[in-house]
Write a protein that holds these residues in place. Structure first.
Motif, PDB file in Angstrom:
ATOM      1  N   GLN A 320       9.353   7.303   4.079  1.00 56.55           N
ATOM      2  CA  GLN A 320      10.262   6.395   4.776  1.00 56.55           C
ATOM      3  C   GLN A 320       9.505   5.492   5.744  1.00 56.55           C
ATOM      4  OE1 GLN A 320      13.072   9.595   6.156  1.00 56.55           O
ATOM      5  NE2 GLN A 320      14.596   8.002   5.747  1.00 56.55           N
ATOM      6  N   LEU A 321       8.560   6.063   6.472  1.00 53.78           N
ATOM      7  CA  LEU A 321       7.786   5.290   7.430  1.00 53.78           C
ATOM      8  C   LEU A 321       6.973   4.202   6.730  1.00 53.78           C
ATOM      9  CD1 LEU A 321       6.536   8.156   9.777  1.00 53.78           C
ATOM     10  CD2 LEU A 321       8.357   6.507  10.230  1.00 53.78           C
ATOM     11  N   VAL A 322       6.344   4.549   5.621  1.00 54.50           N
ATOM     12  CA  VAL A 322       5.554   3.567   4.878  1.00 54.50           C
ATOM     13  C   VAL A 322       6.439   2.440   4.366  1.00 54.50           C
ATOM     14  CG1 VAL A 322       4.206   3.190   2.770  1.00 54.50           C
ATOM     15  CG2 VAL A 322       3.711   5.150   4.232  1.00 54.50           C
ATOM     16  N   LEU A 323       7.579   2.803   3.789  1.00 49.34           N
ATOM     17  CA  LEU A 323       8.468   1.797   3.206  1.00 49.34           C
ATOM     18  C   LEU A 323       9.077   0.901   4.278  1.00 49.34           C
ATOM     19  CD1 LEU A 323      10.313   3.898   0.474  1.00 49.34           C
ATOM     20  CD2 LEU A 323       8.467   2.261   0.144  1.00 49.34           C
ATOM     21  N   GLU A 324       9.565   1.500   5.362  1.00 54.53           N
ATOM     22  CA  GLU A 324      10.289   0.741   6.378  1.00 54.53           C
ATOM     23  C   GLU A 324       9.371  -0.061   7.295  1.00 54.53           C
ATOM     24  OE1 GLU A 324      12.746   3.492   8.486  1.00 54.53           O
ATOM     25  OE2 GLU A 324      13.906   4.064   6.707  1.00 54.53           O
ATOM     26  N   GLN A 325       8.205   0.491   7.622  1.00 57.10           N
ATOM     27  CA  GLN A 325       7.386  -0.125   8.650  1.00 57.10           C
ATOM     28  C   GLN A 325       6.213  -0.938   8.092  1.00 57.10           C
ATOM     29  OE1 GLN A 325       6.332   2.756  11.671  1.00 57.10           O
ATOM     30  NE2 GLN A 325       8.421   3.522  11.818  1.00 57.10           N
ATOM     31  N   ALA A 327       5.708  -1.510   3.964  1.00 56.17           N
ATOM     32  CA  ALA A 327       5.975  -2.121   2.661  1.00 56.17           C
ATOM     33  C   ALA A 327       7.042  -3.211   2.731  1.00 56.17           C
ATOM     34  CB  ALA A 327       6.377  -1.040   1.660  1.00 56.17           C
ATOM     35  N   LYS A 328       8.183  -2.923   3.296  1.00 56.27           N
ATOM     36  CA  LYS A 328       9.271  -3.912   3.325  1.00 56.27           C
ATOM     37  C   LYS A 328       8.943  -5.123   4.187  1.00 56.27           C
ATOM     38  CE  LYS A 328      12.988  -0.729   2.085  1.00 56.27           C
ATOM     39  NZ  LYS A 328      14.266  -0.075   2.501  1.00 56.27           N
ATOM     40  N   PRO A 329       8.377  -4.969   5.385  1.00 57.15           N
ATOM     41  CA  PRO A 329       8.082  -6.154   6.215  1.00 57.15           C
ATOM     42  C   PRO A 329       7.137  -7.156   5.567  1.00 57.15           C
ATOM     43  CG  PRO A 329       8.033  -4.173   7.558  1.00 57.15           C
ATOM     44  CD  PRO A 329       8.140  -3.717   6.136  1.00 57.15           C
ATOM     45  N   VAL A 330       6.249  -6.692   4.696  1.00 51.91           N
ATOM     46  CA  VAL A 330       5.279  -7.631   4.099  1.00 51.91           C
ATOM     47  C   VAL A 330       5.468  -7.806   2.593  1.00 51.91           C
ATOM     48  CG1 VAL A 330       3.582  -7.242   5.897  1.00 51.91           C
ATOM     49  CG2 VAL A 330       3.501  -5.830   3.841  1.00 51.91           C
ATOM     50  N   GLY A 331       6.546  -7.248   2.054  1.00 49.34           N
ATOM     51  CA  GLY A 331       6.871  -7.489   0.658  1.00 49.34           C
ATOM     52  C   GLY A 331       6.061  -6.720  -0.356  1.00 49.34           C
ATOM     53  N   LEU A 332       5.722  -5.482  -0.013  1.00 47.59           N
ATOM     54  CA  LEU A 332       5.037  -4.621  -0.987  1.00 47.59           C
ATOM     55  C   LEU A 332       6.106  -3.874  -1.777  1.00 47.59           C
ATOM     56  CD1 LEU A 332       2.191  -3.151   1.286  1.00 47.59           C
ATOM     57  CD2 LEU A 332       2.244  -5.323   0.026  1.00 47.59           C
ATOM     58  N   ASN A 333       6.666  -4.535  -2.761  1.00 50.00           N
ATOM     59  CA  ASN A 333       7.844  -4.008  -3.448  1.00 50.00           C
ATOM     60  C   ASN A 333       7.537  -2.896  -4.433  1.00 50.00           C
ATOM     61  OD1 ASN A 333       9.537  -5.918  -2.128  1.00 50.00           O
ATOM     62  ND2 ASN A 333       8.920  -7.479  -3.609  1.00 50.00           N
ATOM     63  N   GLN A 342      11.940   3.789 -14.098  1.00 49.36           N
ATOM     64  CA  GLN A 342      11.358   2.517 -14.488  1.00 49.36           C
ATOM     65  C   GLN A 342       9.934   2.390 -13.972  1.00 49.36           C
ATOM     66  OE1 GLN A 342      12.310   0.157 -16.522  1.00 49.36           O
ATOM     67  NE2 GLN A 342      10.533  -1.135 -16.079  1.00 49.36           N
ATOM     68  N   ASP A 343       9.704   2.836 -12.710  1.00 50.32           N
ATOM     69  CA  ASP A 343       8.349   2.806 -12.150  1.00 50.32           C
ATOM     70  C   ASP A 343       7.379   3.596 -13.023  1.00 50.32           C
ATOM     71  OD1 ASP A 343       9.166   1.352  -9.897  1.00 50.32           O
ATOM     72  OD2 ASP A 343       9.614   3.178  -8.765  1.00 50.32           O
ATOM     73  N   ASN A 375       0.019  -1.305  -7.087  1.00 48.70           N
ATOM     74  CA  ASN A 375      -0.581  -2.108  -8.148  1.00 48.70           C
ATOM     75  C   ASN A 375      -1.491  -3.170  -7.554  1.00 48.70           C
ATOM     76  OD1 ASN A 375       1.100  -4.256  -7.286  1.00 48.70           O
ATOM     77  ND2 ASN A 375       2.702  -3.690  -8.746  1.00 48.70           N
ATOM     78  N   ALA A 376      -2.179  -3.909  -8.407  1.00 45.22           N
ATOM     79  CA  ALA A 376      -3.150  -4.877  -7.923  1.00 45.22           C
ATOM     80  C   ALA A 376      -2.506  -5.977  -7.093  1.00 45.22           C
ATOM     81  CB  ALA A 376      -3.918  -5.477  -9.108  1.00 45.22           C
ATOM     82  N   ALA A 377      -1.312  -6.423  -7.499  1.00 48.59           N
ATOM     83  CA  ALA A 377      -0.640  -7.490  -6.762  1.00 48.59           C
ATOM     84  C   ALA A 377      -0.286  -7.036  -5.348  1.00 48.59           C
ATOM     85  CB  ALA A 377       0.619  -7.923  -7.514  1.00 48.59           C
ATOM     86  N   ASP A 378       0.297  -5.851  -5.224  1.00 50.46           N
ATOM     87  CA  ASP A 378       0.680  -5.340  -3.910  1.00 50.46           C
ATOM     88  C   ASP A 378      -0.537  -5.012  -3.055  1.00 50.46           C
ATOM     89  OD1 ASP A 378       3.387  -5.537  -4.351  1.00 50.46           O
ATOM     90  OD2 ASP A 378       3.817  -3.444  -3.842  1.00 50.46           O
ATOM     91  N   LEU A 379      -1.535  -4.385  -3.651  1.00 49.38           N
ATOM     92  CA  LEU A 379      -2.674  -3.945  -2.858  1.00 49.38           C
ATOM     93  C   LEU A 379      -3.496  -5.149  -2.384  1.00 49.38           C
ATOM     94  CD1 LEU A 379      -3.448  -1.178  -1.903  1.00 49.38           C
ATOM     95  CD2 LEU A 379      -5.113  -1.014  -3.739  1.00 49.38           C
ATOM     96  N   LEU A 380      -3.548  -6.203  -3.201  1.00 49.82           N
ATOM     97  CA  LEU A 380      -4.214  -7.416  -2.737  1.00 49.82           C
ATOM     98  C   LEU A 380      -3.423  -8.042  -1.592  1.00 49.82           C
ATOM     99  CD1 LEU A 380      -6.582  -9.380  -3.158  1.00 49.82           C
ATOM    100  CD2 LEU A 380      -5.077 -10.710  -4.654  1.00 49.82           C
ATOM    101  N   ARG A 381      -2.120  -8.055  -1.716  1.00 51.04           N
ATOM    102  CA  ARG A 381      -1.267  -8.587  -0.646  1.00 51.04           C
ATOM    103  C   ARG A 381      -1.460  -7.776   0.633  1.00 51.04           C
ATOM    104  NH1 ARG A 381       3.121 -11.938  -0.596  1.00 51.04           N
ATOM    105  NH2 ARG A 381       4.600 -11.688   1.135  1.00 51.04           N
TER     106      ARG A 381
END
Length: 476
Positions: A320-325, A327-333, A342-343, A375-381
């Motif tokens: 929850q902490l990772v997602l809320e603080q 991932a979500k603020p910077v768009g790591l979807n 699906q994931d 993934n590469a897109a998120d980790l680069l972001r």
């Protein structure tokens, strides 16, 4: 050649590298010690060479036997010629050389930097695949060709299956993919393919720690016992350990808790049953062997514990902490721990050192040390968020997380992030490894370069990331 086939003893030889060069700290340490050994052997000083040996060496090969091996076998083979570094795997460097016949050397040091493993045998050309692996690299620009120089060799080495690369350079994003998401499925990875990122997770934990400091939830110099149950905090051997020391690997806690082995019911899932009850039971009995803050010792346990403390402070799960603080603020979807159905279809199949398919790790209490998939897109972001120029929503936390907090002349660490350059605090990196994946994230603040490499093979994809960053630094 029978004597060569059976010559498996603990020693090492310095190599004049002609092709690739060892780049990691451990590889360089091995060559440094080996240079001394070669000098001794070249002058037939077997006794001096023996002083470089570790305890395992001496136990397996007593002094008199070592002397006999040198006189009857080694001296007759020297000098070795045309020595070239091939790769490093499990801390063992592999080299090719010319002798009476083509030979290969397998070499490593023990944890005291003494000579441990040396196997000399006829060369086995097992490095290249018969059919080159697929790639979406057009190989047209200088950047394309720089990437392909490293990735083509890596992906066409037997045992390596797939790789995804993300690069930010000169203000633009680039993605390259090689191989397959699973052996023989003919499916090229994409920048959306998910991988376990292993210990890169620790940088997320460092960001959460920095946020907690800025939120005035805690202080870096707080004793960890302030945030643990009373029954655990009563252990005086824990009371000098700070939150900062958990994050920079100087706490004195071991790499892994001793009692984790008692919780394992599936050897492919070493973390899945290790819960808070087991963690606190270990901490109650912990006996310090060194003063906190003095010695670097990489510790999954320490960062896992830090995650548990953050959970207790915020009353939320680590995920929850990772997602809320973050991932979500910077768009790591697509950066998460728990995968949907699906994931899971996007998750690359991981392979261990034997080339066997292995499952992604599942975690309980130690999630903060290595549970995230991305993934590469998120980790680069995420890597780009570390650059001040992006004015990230995480910028204040990142600035704190990037500040050096420990250095012993070999290792220099901020909060979780490790520095590649000792004299310039501008290059941060962290690698990750699970049973089936190796990953790397490197950030060069001064040159505005971010590199991430994700692979679904337990070989040397993390070292590949550092080599790629160095190549891009020369290119820019």
């Amino acid at each position: 050649m029978k004597c060569l086939m059976s010559l498996c003893f603990f020693c090492c030889v310095f190599l004049q590298v002609q092709a690739q060069q060892p780049t990691t700290i451990q590889e360089i340490k091995t060559d440094s010690v080996a240079q001394k050994l070669l000098q001794y052997l070249a002058h037939k000083q077997a006794d001096s060479a023996y002083t470089l040996a570790g305890e395992a060496f001496k136990k397996a090969l007593p002094h008199d036997t070592w002397i006999a091996v040198c006189e009857k076998q080694l001296y007759g083979l020297m000098p070795f010629r045309n020595i070239s570094f091939l790769r490093s795997k499990n801390g063992i460097n592999k080299y090719k050389m010319d002798g009476i016949v083509p030979l290969q050397l397998l070499i490593s040091l023990d944890n005291t930097d003494k000579i441990q493993v040396f196997l000399i045998q006829p060369f086995q050309d097992d490095t290249r695949k018969k059919v080159p692996s697929a790639t979406d690299n057009a190989k047209q620009t200088s950047l394309d060709k720089t990437v392909d120089t490293l990735l083509e060799n890596y992906i066409n080495t037997l045992g390596n299956v797939g790789a995804s690369v993300g690069i930010y350079i000169n203000g633009k994003d680039y993605f390259y993919n090689y191989g397959e998401t699973a052996k023989d499925n003919k499916q090229l990875p994409t920048n959306a393919t998910l991988y376990e990122i292993g210990s890169i997770t620790k940088t997320f934990t460092a960001t959460l720690l920095a946020k907690a400091v800025i939120d005035k939830k805690l202080h870096l110099e707080d004793a960890i016992t302030k945030y643990l149950p009373d029954s655990v905090a009563a252990n005086t051997d824990l009371q000098a350990i700070t939150l900062q020391q958990l994050s920079n690997h100087s706490s004195g806690l071991p790499r892994m808790p001793i009692n984790i082995s008692f919780t394992v019911t599936n050897y492919l899932q070493p973390y899945e049953n290790y819960d808070n009850a087991a963690l606190f039971a270990f901490l109650k009995q912990f006996k310090a062997t060194r003063k906190p803050g003095v010695t670097y010792e990489y510790s999954n346990l320490a960062v896992g514990l830090l995650g548990v403390i953050l959970e207790r402070i915020y009353n939320k799960s680590y995920e929850q902490l990772v997602l809320e603080q973050i991932a979500k603020p910077v768009g790591l979807n697509n950066t998460k721990i728990t995968l949907t159905q699906q994931d899971s279809t996007l998750l690359a199949q991981g392979y261990n050192e034997k080339g066997e398919a292995v499952p992604a790790w599942r975690f309980k209490s130690l999630a903060a040390c290595g549970a995230i998939k991305s993934n590469a897109a998120d980790l680069l972001r995420y890597g780009k968020q570390q650059l001040a120029v992006f004015k990230s929503p995480l910028q204040a936390y990142n600035q704190l997380a990037h500040q050096p907090t420990f250095s012993d002349g070999v290792q220099k660490v901020a909060l979780g992030w490790h520095f590649l350059v000792e004299d310039a605090d501008v290059v941060w990196q962290h690698g990750g490894g699970t049973y089936g994946c190796r990953t790397m994230l490197c950030v060069n603040e001064a040159k505005g370069i971010v590199v991430t490499v994700l692979t679904n093979n337990a070989t040397n994809g993390d070292a590949l990331g550092i080599k790629l960053l160095q190549a891009l630094e020369r290119l820019k």
